[in-house]
Write an enzyme that holds these catalytic residues in place. Structure first.
Site, PDB file in Angstrom:
ATOM      1  N   LYS A  83      56.532  48.056  53.137  1.00 42.71           N
ATOM      2  CA  LYS A  83      57.286  49.032  52.344  1.00 42.71           C
ATOM      3  C   LYS A  83      58.088  49.910  53.291  1.00 42.71           C
ATOM      4  O   LYS A  83      57.520  50.491  54.239  1.00 42.71           O
ATOM      5  CB  LYS A  83      56.281  49.879  51.564  1.00 42.71           C
ATOM      6  CG  LYS A  83      56.785  50.457  50.267  1.00 42.71           C
ATOM      7  CD  LYS A  83      55.587  51.065  49.544  1.00 42.71           C
ATOM      8  CE  LYS A  83      55.946  51.643  48.232  1.00 42.71           C
ATOM      9  NZ  LYS A  83      54.833  52.436  47.675  1.00 42.71           N
TER      10      LYS A  83
HETATM   11  C1  E4P Z   1      55.532  53.521  44.410  1.00 48.00           C
HETATM   12  O1  E4P Z   1      55.331  52.517  45.061  1.00 48.00           O
HETATM   13  C2  E4P Z   1      54.920  54.807  44.688  1.00 48.00           C
HETATM   14  O2  E4P Z   1      53.696  54.586  45.349  1.00 48.00           O
HETATM   15  C3  E4P Z   1      54.580  55.596  43.451  1.00 48.00           C
HETATM   16  O3  E4P Z   1      54.903  54.912  42.267  1.00 48.00           O
HETATM   17  C4  E4P Z   1      54.984  57.010  43.482  1.00 48.00           C
HETATM   18  O4  E4P Z   1      54.576  57.648  42.303  1.00 48.00           O
HETATM   19  P1  E4P Z   1      54.454  59.231  42.149  1.00 48.00           P
HETATM   20  O5  E4P Z   1      55.820  59.760  41.870  1.00 48.00           O
HETATM   21  O6  E4P Z   1      53.547  59.393  40.976  1.00 48.00           O
HETATM   22  O7  E4P Z   1      53.871  59.748  43.433  1.00 48.00           O
END
Ligand code: E4P
Length: 218
Positions: A83
């Site tokens: 990522k």
């Molecule tokens: C995506 O891969 C992120 O880990 C995640 O969806 C972020 O979500 P949040 O806005 O609830 O932290």
């Protein structure tokens, strides 16, 4: 639409994987911190529970260090998906990694133009954050509609991974729009199974069944 769990909690991942409906997992540095576990250890454990992609995020901001971190992360397991953030260095890293067959999830996408760049960089997944847009008074799902339109216009293969999902309506809308994947906290995925009329229906059927005095297994 594929379902990914947005968590680093092993018990939740095991419970969801046991349904046979879990296609992958996404983590981020905040979720790893919340788990209180060692990053490498917990990621390896998650990769052993699910067959699908498990996103593990780099924390460097420059391309060279991102590549070094990716090298460490991709050795964890074959189903690790690196990522990277949607920055110039992140997309350079995405291009280099996908070029040699590594899965890459480009995260922190907040505009359709950013999603266009991620697709041009060959991303396996792009993660538009709908909940964080909603939090700021912007309709997050509108971003998903735009990205779907643009990707279809050019037949980009990058999968739209709806992220920052906060509730079941985000999931429903994602499916209506034709997103490829959604990643949600376990509590949102579990809520998808529930309906008050299902519970009431079971209760009524079982009451009537009990009155017959019959059993299925004899
Ligand atoms: C995506 O891969 C992120 O880990 C995640 O969806 C972020 O979500 P949040 O806005 O609830 O932290």
């Amino acid at each position: 639409m594929k379902f990914f769990a947005d968590t680093a909690e092993i018990a939740d991942i095991q419970e969801l994987a046991a349904t046979g409906l879990l296609d992958g997992v996404t983590t981020n540095p905040s979720l790893i911190a919340k788990s209180g576990r060692d990053f490498m250890e917990v990621t390896k454990e998650i990769c052993g529970i699910v067959d699908g992609p498990v996103s593990a995020e780099v924390v460097a901001l420059d391309h060279d260090t991102m590549m070094k971190e990716a090298e460490v992360l991709r050795k964890i397991a074959d189903n690790v998906c690196i990522k990277v953030p949607l920055t110039i260095d992140g997309l350079k890293t995405c291009k280099a990694l996908t070029g040699d067959g590594t899965m890459v999830n480009v995260t922190l996408c907040f505009s359709a133009n950013q999603a266009l760049l991620a697709a041009k960089a060959g991303a396996t997944f792009v993660s538009p954050f709908v909940g964080r847009h909603d939090d700021n008074g912007v309709d997050g799902m509108e971003l998903i509609r735009d990205i779907r339109l643009i990707y279809d216009n050019y037949a980009f293969e990058t999968e739209i991974l709806v992220a920052s999902v906060r509730h079941v309506t985000h999931v429903l809308e994602s499916a209506r729009i034709g997103a490829d994947v959604m990643t949600a906290p376990p509590k949102v995925i579990k809520a998808l199974f529930n309906h008050v009329l299902t519970d009431k229906g079971i209760e009524g059927f079982l009451k009537d069944w009990a009155a017959t005095g019959q059993t299925i297994i004899r």
